[in-house]
Design an enzyme around this catalytic site. Structure first.
Site, PDB file in Angstrom:
ATOM      1  N   HIS A  12     -53.399  -3.106  46.127  1.00  0.00           N
ATOM      2  CA  HIS A  12     -53.483  -2.930  47.591  1.00  0.00           C
ATOM      3  C   HIS A  12     -54.643  -3.774  48.101  1.00  0.00           C
ATOM      4  O   HIS A  12     -55.751  -3.670  47.593  1.00  0.00           O
ATOM      5  CB  HIS A  12     -53.676  -1.454  47.940  1.00  0.00           C
ATOM      6  CG  HIS A  12     -52.406  -0.687  47.851  1.00  0.00           C
ATOM      7  ND1 HIS A  12     -51.491  -0.663  48.868  1.00  0.00           N
ATOM      8  CD2 HIS A  12     -51.854   0.007  46.849  1.00  0.00           C
ATOM      9  CE1 HIS A  12     -50.442   0.057  48.511  1.00  0.00           C
ATOM     10  NE2 HIS A  12     -50.633   0.478  47.282  1.00  0.00           N
TER      11      HIS A  12
ATOM     12  N   ASP B  97     -50.199  15.857  52.283  1.00  0.00           N
ATOM     13  CA  ASP B  97     -50.644  15.210  53.533  1.00  0.00           C
ATOM     14  C   ASP B  97     -49.557  15.417  54.568  1.00  0.00           C
ATOM     15  O   ASP B  97     -48.817  16.402  54.504  1.00  0.00           O
ATOM     16  CB  ASP B  97     -50.860  13.721  53.270  1.00  0.00           C
ATOM     17  CG  ASP B  97     -49.510  13.028  53.072  1.00  0.00           C
ATOM     18  OD1 ASP B  97     -49.265  11.974  53.670  1.00  0.00           O
ATOM     19  OD2 ASP B  97     -48.679  13.593  52.329  1.00  0.00           O
TER      20      ASP B  97
ATOM     21  N   ASP C  90     -46.132  10.607  43.801  1.00  0.00           N
ATOM     22  CA  ASP C  90     -46.704  10.743  45.147  1.00  0.00           C
ATOM     23  C   ASP C  90     -47.136   9.392  45.708  1.00  0.00           C
ATOM     24  O   ASP C  90     -46.796   9.023  46.838  1.00  0.00           O
ATOM     25  CB  ASP C  90     -47.906  11.688  45.087  1.00  0.00           C
ATOM     26  CG  ASP C  90     -48.612  11.718  46.429  1.00  0.00           C
ATOM     27  OD1 ASP C  90     -49.335  10.755  46.733  1.00  0.00           O
ATOM     28  OD2 ASP C  90     -48.410  12.681  47.178  1.00  0.00           O
TER      29      ASP C  90
ATOM     30  N   ASP D  18     -46.342   5.052  49.552  1.00  0.00           N
ATOM     31  CA  ASP D  18     -46.179   3.612  49.798  1.00  0.00           C
ATOM     32  C   ASP D  18     -44.787   3.322  50.361  1.00  0.00           C
ATOM     33  O   ASP D  18     -44.636   2.511  51.284  1.00  0.00           O
ATOM     34  CB  ASP D  18     -46.413   2.816  48.504  1.00  0.00           C
ATOM     35  CG  ASP D  18     -47.890   2.828  48.115  1.00  0.00           C
ATOM     36  OD1 ASP D  18     -48.188   2.593  46.933  1.00  0.00           O
ATOM     37  OD2 ASP D  18     -48.737   3.116  48.996  1.00  0.00           O
TER      38      ASP D  18
HETATM   39  N1  LIG Z   1     -49.689  12.191  49.678  1.00  0.00           N
HETATM   40  C1  LIG Z   1     -50.405  11.089  49.924  1.00  0.00           C
HETATM   41  N2  LIG Z   1     -51.083  11.006  51.090  1.00  0.00           N
HETATM   42  C2  LIG Z   1     -51.794   9.873  51.300  1.00  0.00           C
HETATM   43  C3  LIG Z   1     -51.871   8.815  50.380  1.00  0.00           C
HETATM   44  C4  LIG Z   1     -52.713   7.838  50.968  1.00  0.00           C
HETATM   45  C5  LIG Z   1     -53.067   6.499  50.430  1.00  0.00           C
HETATM   46  N3  LIG Z   1     -53.152   6.460  48.985  1.00  0.00           N
HETATM   47  C6  LIG Z   1     -53.081   5.132  48.442  1.00  0.00           C
HETATM   48  C7  LIG Z   1     -53.543   5.144  47.047  1.00  0.00           C
HETATM   49  C8  LIG Z   1     -52.546   4.953  46.203  1.00  0.00           C
HETATM   50  C9  LIG Z   1     -51.277   4.814  46.903  1.00  0.00           C
HETATM   51  O1  LIG Z   1     -50.595   3.675  46.415  1.00  0.00           O
HETATM   52  C10 LIG Z   1     -51.652   4.647  48.362  1.00  0.00           C
HETATM   53  O2  LIG Z   1     -51.617   3.286  48.705  1.00  0.00           O
HETATM   54  C11 LIG Z   1     -53.122   8.325  52.195  1.00  0.00           C
HETATM   55  N4  LIG Z   1     -52.551   9.537  52.351  1.00  0.00           N
HETATM   56  C12 LIG Z   1     -52.632  10.437  53.504  1.00  0.00           C
HETATM   57  O3  LIG Z   1     -51.681   9.972  54.480  1.00  0.00           O
HETATM   58  C13 LIG Z   1     -52.249  10.137  55.781  1.00  0.00           C
HETATM   59  C14 LIG Z   1     -52.443   8.741  56.347  1.00  0.00           C
HETATM   60  O4  LIG Z   1     -51.161   8.270  56.617  1.00  0.00           O
HETATM   61  P1  LIG Z   1     -51.069   6.985  57.587  1.00  0.00           P
HETATM   62  O5  LIG Z   1     -51.725   7.410  58.914  1.00  0.00           O
HETATM   63  O6  LIG Z   1     -49.610   6.723  57.690  1.00  0.00           O
HETATM   64  O7  LIG Z   1     -51.868   5.865  56.919  1.00  0.00           O
HETATM   65  C15 LIG Z   1     -53.585  10.829  55.616  1.00  0.00           C
HETATM   66  O8  LIG Z   1     -53.401  12.229  55.691  1.00  0.00           O
HETATM   67  C16 LIG Z   1     -53.971  10.439  54.203  1.00  0.00           C
HETATM   68  O9  LIG Z   1     -54.814  11.393  53.595  1.00  0.00           O
HETATM   69  C17 LIG Z   1     -51.153   8.935  49.151  1.00  0.00           C
HETATM   70  O10 LIG Z   1     -51.148   8.055  48.264  1.00  0.00           O
HETATM   71  N5  LIG Z   1     -50.437  10.092  48.981  1.00  0.00           N
END
Ligand SMILES: Nc1nc2c(c(CN[C@H]3C=C[C@H](O)[C@@H]3O)cn2[C@@H]2O[C@H](COP(=O)(O)O)[C@@H](O)[C@H]2O)c(=O)[nH]1
Length: 369
Positions: free
Chosen positions: A79, A273, A343, A348
């Site tokens: 990323h 989330d 997850d 992603d």
């Molecule tokens: N379940 C879950 N929730 C995640 C992520 C991530 C980012 N993780 C990175 C690391 C490895 C992965 O490859 C991702 O690139 C952010 N969030 C949540 O989403 C919300 C933001 O959303 P938006 O406003 O659309 O960007 C916010 O509550 C944030 O806490 C995840 O991975 N899983």
């Protein structure tokens, strides 16, 4: 054969191999209780249910897509804004950077249209949502502001104005919940550097003895902002989204080596989330009662801690667990597929679909629409 005949090396080997929780140091268990509570929420939810056919179909498509993309911990560092040692960070700097991300990794939600919502300009590009947080932190480091060093958070030179500058927006809308974010950073800096004996994030990792479950429980013990709990049907339920995502991000950022070694990483659950539940619903895995469907359709806010919110979050955790079990049933050799990678992949994928809609094409990702 008495206890002291047991070879401690063998005990350690068995513990590592079977993820047995070792003797609780500091009374810290390696069992977070999140999965048990998610199952409790699922068994008592009346507005959210899990569709077994949708789950089976999603499991097959998700596994197929993860294989095609060779989805692994390495995907994390691919990323564009994630911190990596190649940008000159030491291991400790990288730990602290990831800690900073996941202290603040919440609520980037905006009611405004894309052109007006909070967004960050960094190196000629604009970022919203989770990426906007990464852009702020990378930009701060470029400007010589040690925003990812916990000792700085409690330094008298680190004022509200400093953080307003770090989190400055390229639009009129400022970062959501700025005051809460500043308060969390100060509170966490005090926990680390104003308690005795001096604590540090790396010291916490050492206390966790390479157990993901213990580290989650240590974070919840020391940092109030990680205490992501709710009451549901007369019982406290633990969701621990950011505490778990911090451990998962460390595991991924270090590619399961060094500070990223966790013998029980499979113990972590999906991170509850707001993005992944949306996707699980669109994949036909989660289904909602008519009143909840109308609320979602009408984009009405669901308050934190309200029953519907807890049902959506708890059932999402349980749904990803069922998807993980289904993948393993269909592909016994897929042992490396855990709730963390599923997850990360789903988040992603949700962002890819969001971008495809914004750019006016329905990107074909091979999963049910
Ligand atoms: N379940 C879950 N929730 C995640 C992520 C991530 C980012 N993780 C990175 C690391 C490895 C992965 O490859 C991702 O690139 C952010 N969030 C949540 O989403 C919300 C933001 O959303 P938006 O406003 O659309 O960007 C916010 O509550 C944030 O806490 C995840 O991975 N899983």
């Amino acid at each position: 054969m008495s206890d002291d005949d047991v070879d401690p090396e063998l005990v350690e080997l068995l513990r590592q191999r079977f993820g047995l929780s070792g003797p609780a140091q500091d009374g810290i268990s390696s069992d977070t209780g999140v999965l048990k509570d998610a199952e409790y929420i699922y068994n008592n939810a009346i507005d959210v249910s899990i569709d077994m056919y949708g789950t089976k179909a999603a499991a097959e498509s998700i596994h197929e897509a993860m294989l095609q993309r060779a989805y692994s911990t390495h995907t994390w560092s691919e990323h564009e804004l994630h911190p990596t040692k190649s940008q000159g960070l030491s291991d400790v700097d990288l730990v602290n950077f990831v800690f900073t991300i996941d202290l603040l990794n919440f609520s980037f939600w905006s009611e405004l249209p894309d052109s007006e919502r909070f967004q960050v300009e960094y190196k000629g590009k604009r970022y919203t949502g989770y990426k906007s947080l990464l852009a702020c932190l990378q930009r701060a480091l470029d400007e010589g502001i040690p925003a990812t060093t916990p000792r700085f958070w409690v330094d008298k030179s680190c004022s509200d104005e400093t953080w307003k500058h770090v989190f400055r927006s390229a639009t009129e809308e400022e970062i959501p919940l700025l005051a809460q974010r500043i308060a969390i950073l100060r509170e966490s800096g005090q926990v680390l550097h104003q308690s005795s004996p001096d604590l540090s994030v790396v010291r916490l990792l050492e206390k966790a003895e390479q157990s993901a479950g213990k580290l989650v429980n240590l974070l919840v013990k020391y940092f109030p902002s990680f205490r992501d709990e709710a009451r549901f049907e007369g019982r406290k339920v633990r969701l621990y989204k950011r505490a778990q995502i911090f451990v998962a991000d460390l595991w991924a950022a270090f590619n399961a080596t060094g500070y990223g070694i966790f013998h029980d990483i499979g113990h972590l659950t999906m991170f509850a989330d707001y993005r992944v539940p949306q996707l699980l619903r669109s994949l036909g895995v989660l289904s909602c009662s008519p009143p909840l469907e109308y609320t979602i359709r009408d984009k009405k806010q669901i308050a934190s801690g309200q029953s519907w919110e807890v049902q959506l979050r708890g059932c999402s955790i349980w749904a990803v667990e069922l998807i993980r079990r289904e993948i393993l049933k269909q592909h016994p050799d897929a042992a490396g597929v855990n709730a963390v990678l599923i997850d990360f992949f789903l988040y992603d994928l949700a962002k890819e679909r969001e971008a495809a809609v914004r750019e006016g094409h329905s990107g074909v990702d091979g999963l049910p629409a």
